[in-house]
Enzyme design. Structure first.
Site, PDB file in Angstrom:
ATOM      1  N   THR A  15      51.451  32.624  31.977  1.00  0.00           N
ATOM      2  CA  THR A  15      50.060  32.612  32.411  1.00  0.00           C
ATOM      3  C   THR A  15      49.522  34.110  32.101  1.00  0.00           C
ATOM      4  OG1 THR A  15      50.680  33.181  34.646  1.00  0.00           O
ATOM      5  CG2 THR A  15      49.861  30.783  34.164  1.00  0.00           C
ATOM      6  N   SER A 232      50.708  39.262  41.067  1.00  0.00           N
ATOM      7  CA  SER A 232      50.473  38.147  40.061  1.00  0.00           C
ATOM      8  C   SER A 232      49.259  38.469  39.232  1.00  0.00           C
ATOM      9  CB  SER A 232      50.173  36.806  40.783  1.00  0.00           C
ATOM     10  OG  SER A 232      48.789  36.985  41.322  1.00  0.00           O
ATOM     11  N   LYS A 233      48.943  37.455  38.134  1.00  0.00           N
ATOM     12  CA  LYS A 233      47.699  37.446  37.482  1.00  0.00           C
ATOM     13  C   LYS A 233      46.606  37.505  38.360  1.00  0.00           C
ATOM     14  CE  LYS A 233      45.483  35.395  33.538  1.00  0.00           C
ATOM     15  NZ  LYS A 233      45.071  34.185  32.775  1.00  0.00           N
ATOM     16  N   GLN A 234      46.327  36.556  39.304  1.00  0.00           N
ATOM     17  CA  GLN A 234      45.372  36.508  40.121  1.00  0.00           C
ATOM     18  C   GLN A 234      44.967  37.854  40.859  1.00  0.00           C
ATOM     19  OE1 GLN A 234      47.837  34.089  40.070  1.00  0.00           O
ATOM     20  NE2 GLN A 234      46.425  32.866  38.827  1.00  0.00           N
TER      21      GLN A 234
END
Ligand code: GLU
Length: 290
Positions: A15, A232-234
């Site tokens: 992702t 994380s990406k988030q």
């Protein structure tokens, strides 16, 4: 110690590029395998093209290579494994361990998670509606042993917790693909982040429905940012700087509670990894963050 039996893996979903938290997970799985004379594999879990920027897989593989983390077999891509997932779904449907479900999220919410139609009995009227395939869990107070966290107990509620195996959009789901591939690749030991701990009891039931013995599990604490969020990406975790592999590996070892001598900051990544495999102390991993 030599053993050819141990087979571990690092299985990122692409992702985004690798960040420090994913390096820590990759390194822990690598060192568990290498410290036991085992094999270590890389599997790209590219199941959902809508969440995967096309460049992410290449970035992750380059980053692992830059950090000296080479797999013992060619990298596996889940995007090339659809036939195996379909076969597993057909088997589960045939056995009555899987069922087609056209319930919308709204309908499920309106019934507190219970299905308004008799989906599990294979009697719901699907008609032309798009459907997901779900796994029919059994009620279970599942007890198992985590190699780091010790005894675990998870309550599984049939129907309410039933995981999706094939999504309505036509994508195979993580819960299915991870088990099918871990079985197919002969994985004996899964080392992963503790954010996946709650998936384990469900996965055990999928293993046994597919006639396989589950692997051993070891869940490592996830790395948090200064705000206490999982990297994380988030949460906008920055990509690893592939030009500083030794620094990154050194910090990752420290995050895993290992105590590399400072002289190793001058060494090569290969040298650092060799030291780490030789001195790996699983029980030194801090258990504070879960
Ligand atoms: N692909 C999963 C993830 O990136 C990990 C799968 C696993 O280790 O079981 O979160």
């Amino acid at each position: 110690m030599t053993s050819t039996r141990y087979r571990g893996r690092f299985a990122p979903s692409p992702t985004g590029p690798l960040h420090f938290g994913s390096l820590v997970t990759a390194l822990a799985s690598y060192l568990e395998a290498k410290s036991q004379g085992g094999q270590w594999l890389i599997r790209i879990e590219d199941l959902d093209p809508l969440r995967e920027p096309p460049e992410a897989t290449g970035q992750i593989l380059n980053s692992l290579e830059a950090h000296g983390l080479f797999p013992d077999e060619p990298v596996r891509f889940q995007s090339r494994r659809h036939a195996a997932y379909q076969a597993a779904i057909e088997r589960l449907l045939r056995q009555g361990d899987g069922y087609r479900c056209s319930c919308s999220r709204k309908e499920l919410q309106a019934h507190d998670g219970w299905h308004p139609q008799p989906c599990r009995a294979g009697q719901s009227d699907i008609g032309q509606r798009p459907y997901a395939v779900r796994f029919a869990l059994g009620d279970d107070a599942c007890e198992w042993w985590d190699l780091l966290l010790g005894p675990q107990r998870q309550q599984v509620v049939a129907e309410l917790d039933d995981p999706v195996l094939l999504r309505k959009e036509g994508f195979y789901a993580y819960q299915l693909a991870v088990v099918v591939d871990d079985i197919d690749q002969g994985i004996t030991d899964v080392v992963r982040g503790s954010d996946l701990l709650d998936m384990t009891a469900q996965q055990q039931q999928i293993y046994s429905a597919l006639g396989a013995r589950p692997p051993s599990w070891l869940h490592i604490p996830v790395i948090l940012n200064e705000q206490g969020q999982k990297l994380s990406k988030q949460t906008h975790a920055p990509a690893l700087d592939d030009d500083r592999p030794v620094d990154n590996l050194y910090r990752a070892l420290q995050a895993l509670g290992q105590q590399p001598p400072s002289s190793l900051t001058m060494a090569s990544a290969d040298h650092l990894l060799a030291w780490a495999a030789e001195h790996w102390q699983r029980q030194a991993i801090h258990l504070t963050a879960r």
